[in-house]
Design an enzyme around this catalytic site. Structure first.
Site, PDB file in Angstrom:
ATOM      1  N   GLY A  43       0.958  -1.401   0.281  1.00 52.54           N
ATOM      2  CA  GLY A  43      -0.359   0.040  -0.006  1.00 52.54           C
ATOM      3  C   GLY A  43       0.672   1.057   0.271  1.00 52.54           C
ATOM      4  O   GLY A  43       0.331   2.274   0.405  1.00 52.54           O
ATOM      5  N   ALA A  44       2.154   0.912  -1.149  1.00 55.86           N
ATOM      6  CA  ALA A  44       2.836   2.336  -0.897  1.00 55.86           C
ATOM      7  C   ALA A  44       2.634   3.605  -1.127  1.00 55.86           C
ATOM      8  O   ALA A  44       3.166   4.341  -0.966  1.00 55.86           O
ATOM      9  CB  ALA A  44       4.788   1.969  -1.266  1.00 55.86           C
ATOM     10  N   SER A  45       1.279   3.503  -2.169  1.00 59.56           N
ATOM     11  CA  SER A  45       0.923   4.329  -2.851  1.00 59.56           C
ATOM     12  C   SER A  45      -0.046   5.629  -1.652  1.00 59.56           C
ATOM     13  O   SER A  45      -0.763   6.356  -2.238  1.00 59.56           O
ATOM     14  CB  SER A  45       0.477   3.890  -4.717  1.00 59.56           C
ATOM     15  OG  SER A  45      -0.378   3.411  -3.986  1.00 59.56           O
ATOM     16  N   TYR A  48      -2.459   4.934  19.635  1.00 61.39           N
ATOM     17  CA  TYR A  48      -1.981   5.359  20.932  1.00 61.39           C
ATOM     18  C   TYR A  48      -1.279   4.113  21.564  1.00 61.39           C
ATOM     19  O   TYR A  48      -1.021   5.050  23.024  1.00 61.39           O
ATOM     20  CB  TYR A  48      -3.281   4.884  21.515  1.00 61.39           C
ATOM     21  CG  TYR A  48      -4.576   6.475  21.567  1.00 61.39           C
ATOM     22  CD1 TYR A  48      -4.220   7.193  20.429  1.00 61.39           C
ATOM     23  CD2 TYR A  48      -4.305   6.943  22.735  1.00 61.39           C
ATOM     24  CE1 TYR A  48      -4.668   8.717  20.378  1.00 61.39           C
ATOM     25  CE2 TYR A  48      -5.097   7.917  23.228  1.00 61.39           C
ATOM     26  CZ  TYR A  48      -5.423   9.399  21.456  1.00 61.39           C
ATOM     27  OH  TYR A  48      -5.637  10.213  22.013  1.00 61.39           O
ATOM     28  N   GLY A  78       1.398   3.760  21.241  1.00 55.58           N
ATOM     29  CA  GLY A  78       2.879   4.434  21.857  1.00 55.58           C
ATOM     30  C   GLY A  78       2.669   5.469  21.669  1.00 55.58           C
ATOM     31  O   GLY A  78       4.165   6.127  21.988  1.00 55.58           O
ATOM     32  N   HIS A 125      -8.999   2.524  20.443  1.00 57.30           N
ATOM     33  CA  HIS A 125      -7.775   4.000  21.614  1.00 57.30           C
ATOM     34  C   HIS A 125      -7.850   3.565  22.728  1.00 57.30           C
ATOM     35  O   HIS A 125      -7.829   3.779  23.307  1.00 57.30           O
ATOM     36  CB  HIS A 125      -8.455   5.140  20.175  1.00 57.30           C
ATOM     37  CG  HIS A 125      -7.759   4.851  19.212  1.00 57.30           C
ATOM     38  ND1 HIS A 125      -6.384   4.461  18.807  1.00 57.30           N
ATOM     39  CD2 HIS A 125      -7.445   6.273  17.909  1.00 57.30           C
ATOM     40  CE1 HIS A 125      -6.431   4.695  17.749  1.00 57.30           C
ATOM     41  NE2 HIS A 125      -7.141   5.932  17.452  1.00 57.30           N
ATOM     42  N   ARG A 170      -8.877  11.607  33.203  1.00 56.01           N
ATOM     43  CA  ARG A 170      -8.428  12.540  34.141  1.00 56.01           C
ATOM     44  C   ARG A 170      -9.630  11.325  35.699  1.00 56.01           C
ATOM     45  O   ARG A 170     -10.736  11.145  35.357  1.00 56.01           O
ATOM     46  CB  ARG A 170     -10.055  13.503  34.163  1.00 56.01           C
ATOM     47  CG  ARG A 170     -10.449  14.180  34.699  1.00 56.01           C
ATOM     48  CD  ARG A 170     -10.944  15.092  34.264  1.00 56.01           C
ATOM     49  NE  ARG A 170     -10.013  15.853  33.122  1.00 56.01           N
ATOM     50  CZ  ARG A 170      -9.739  17.285  34.008  1.00 56.01           C
ATOM     51  NH1 ARG A 170      -9.601  17.613  34.621  1.00 56.01           N
ATOM     52  NH2 ARG A 170      -8.440  17.752  33.343  1.00 56.01           N
ATOM     53  N   TYR A 192      -1.158  15.811  35.951  1.00 57.32           N
ATOM     54  CA  TYR A 192      -1.040  16.894  37.109  1.00 57.32           C
ATOM     55  C   TYR A 192      -1.893  16.582  37.306  1.00 57.32           C
ATOM     56  O   TYR A 192      -2.538  16.022  37.748  1.00 57.32           O
ATOM     57  CB  TYR A 192      -1.173  18.813  36.730  1.00 57.32           C
ATOM     58  CG  TYR A 192      -2.371  18.637  35.871  1.00 57.32           C
ATOM     59  CD1 TYR A 192      -3.444  19.484  36.031  1.00 57.32           C
ATOM     60  CD2 TYR A 192      -2.660  18.472  34.204  1.00 57.32           C
ATOM     61  CE1 TYR A 192      -4.584  19.405  35.665  1.00 57.32           C
ATOM     62  CE2 TYR A 192      -3.931  18.660  33.692  1.00 57.32           C
ATOM     63  CZ  TYR A 192      -4.607  19.259  34.098  1.00 57.32           C
ATOM     64  OH  TYR A 192      -6.074  19.420  33.435  1.00 57.32           O
TER      65      TYR A 192
END
Length: 528
Positions: free
Chosen positions: A51-53, A215, A217, A276, A383, A415
């Site tokens: 799928g290089a293109s 995600y 990574g 993700h 969170r 934080y």
């Protein structure tokens, strides 16, 4: 600085074939069954980009390979082979890719070397003879017959089956290792995902498959393991007795930008939440693994997913953005104004869902996942909101819940929102934070792109940050019934204006679910 292969590669003294330790004691080339082996210092690696293109290769994969090559992080004897149906040359690939490579003038000589190590083969995805031609190209490379091979499938899922079968039948290295990188989506529902997994399992071992979810990574997603299991501070309070709710958010401030036709096939749930955000949920909620070995960690992620019941519409809010007549540029157009989107589409561009993890640690704690396009900001974060302080001695309503926030993007940060004394003569509490912003604390550290980290993991053989088949199966078990209901009943999403927080109903849902939003505090980004 390239990756060393000397520790796991040997050479048969009978026929000089290069083989991995996993192939011993018999040489697969000459079938000699003895101990005549010596350490090989002439090992090469080949990356085959199928799928290089395409857009993914142009904008992400080839630039990432270049950054790793530029920084001398790839094996020294590496070669790249592009494969696609389009008729083109390496020079054509270079012209398409260079705008995304962030190339400096001082790097042009090395970029020449990078593209000199690349070749291109045109061929069908369904024709085995075309892959035999590809194999011939690989064998013709320096030490190509003994090279380790990485096959990156930057392809639509409609051709996965044909391409993987042809790779297995015509392109596998007989001596070096073979690893296949598969991009999402990994199916559309439980059945199609199981069909794909069964197909791949019939061709490759699980340790040869790398299902990439970028995600995993990202710096702050990987930091979840360290924050949770390398700090005594968090361990004793990481449970339902102390934590009131967990919110995992992914927000984008732009719409589909003319790619609505592709997006409409999947929707925001398949595009972001099922993969993700669910990966982040499992890392946030899992029990401590026995080690940081890939399978030990993935075992714990699977255990968490098994404690979640299938999602229902009652636990969701769905939305679709509309244009803002007073907005500028793209904001004036809604999702249905995108010419590539089917007329009257009810595909959600916003989704919010509540999950309960029915185990001793988390039962009763709402895990709220929120994702959407055309919202008010770009943000991805975890969170963790803690319960109220018991026996509050201060003015009622002044003390707010503590929160631990891991900001994935932009501007990575950890934080803790906390209460402190108001400066001056007053003794009343005020909201503030203890802040670790990476751009301030680690000014001179280069943060690797997620794809850089993951592609490097493939070369080192680490599967820690890749999705295992049973993880995938459990995630689809949870989402498939509601996806089928949404599509079968054509559930109409709630309209929300481009550039807002999403449907107002979502804020009400979050509040009722147990997450307390306080408008009295806002994190001040120290990087601005």
């Amino acid at each position: 600085m390239g990756i060393s292969r000397q520790e796991d590669v040997t050479t048969c003294l009978s026929c000089k074939a290069v083989l991995l330790n996993e192939h011993l004691p018999a040489c697969k080339t000459c079938m000699t069954n003895n101990n005549n082996y010596e350490l090989s210092t002439d090992v090469s690696d080949v990356v085959v980009l199928c799928g290089a293109s395409g857009d993914l290769a142009k904008k992400k994969i080839i630039p990432t390979l270049w950054w790793l090559f530029r920084d001398d992080l790839l094996p020294s004897n590496i070669r790249f082979v592009g494969y696609a149906r389009s008729k083109m040359t390496v020079q054509n690939l270079r012209e398409k890719t260079e705008p995304f490579m962030k190339l400096k003038d001082s790097e042009k000589a090395k970029a020449n070397k990078f593209f000199d190590s690349m070749s291109y083969v045109q061929g069908s995805y369904t024709d085995k003879s075309a892959f035999e031609k590809l194999n011939k190209e690989i064998l013709g490379l320096p030490n190509g017959c003994n090279a380790n091979r990485v096959f990156y499938l930057a392809l639509p899922p409609t051709v996965f089956a044909d391409v993987t079968r042809n790779i297995h039948d015509a392109c596998m290295s007989k001596c070096g290792w073979n690893r296949v990188i598969v991009e999402k989506p990994f199916g559309r529902d439980f059945d199609s995902s199981a069909e794909l997994s069964n197909h791949l399992a019939g061709l490759f071992r699980e340790d040869q498959l790398y299902r990439i979810d970028h995600y995993l990574g990202k710096e702050m997603v990987q930091n979840l393991l360290v924050l949770r299991f390398a700090n005594r501070l968090f361990g004793p309070i990481w449970d339902r007795n102390n934590i009131a709710s967990v919110m995992i958010t992914f927000k984008e401030p732009f719409g589909t930008k003319g790619r609505g036709g592709y997006f409409d096939q999947f929707g925001i749930i398949r595009d972001v939440m099922q993969n993700h955000l669910f990966q982040v949920l499992s890392l946030t909620a899992m029990e401590k693994p026995v080690s940081n070995n890939a399978d030990d960690i993935r075992d714990e992620k699977v255990k968490v997913l098994k404690c979640i019941k299938p999602l229902t519409l009652d636990d969701m809010v769905l939305g679709q953005y509309v244009g803002d007549p007073e907005g500028e540029g793209e904001a004036k157009e809604g999702y249905l104004d995108d010419a590539t989107v089917p007329k009257g589409s009810v595909t959600p561009t916003f989704a919010l869902a509540r999950f309960n993890i029915s185990n001793e640690r988390w039962d009763g704690v709402p895990f709220i996942l929120k994702c959407g396009k055309a919202l008010n900001e770009r943000k991805a974060e975890v969170r963790v909101q803690f319960r109220e302080v018991p026996g509050d001695i201060f003015t009622p309503g002044v003390v707010k819940r503590n929160e631990l926030v891991m900001r994935v993007q932009p501007n990575e940060a950890v934080y803790c929102k906390m209460m402190t004394k108001t400066p001056g003569m007053n003794v009343e509490p005020i909201e503030t934070e203890m802040d670790l912003s990476y751009n301030m604390r680690y000014k001179d550290v280069k943060m690797p792109d997620a794809y850089e980290r993951l592609i490097l993991d493939v070369f080192t053989g680490s599967q820690l940050n890749f999705v295992r088949s049973d993880e995938l199966s459990e995630a689809w078990r949870i989402f498939t019934p509601v996806l089928h209901q949404i599509e079968g009943e054509k559930v109409k999403p709630i309209p929300y204006k481009f550039g807002t927080r999403g449907p107002v109903e979502a804020d009400d849902f979050v509040k009722n679910a147990g997450f307390h939003y306080s408008s009295t505090y806002k994190w001040v980004n120290p990087n601005l």
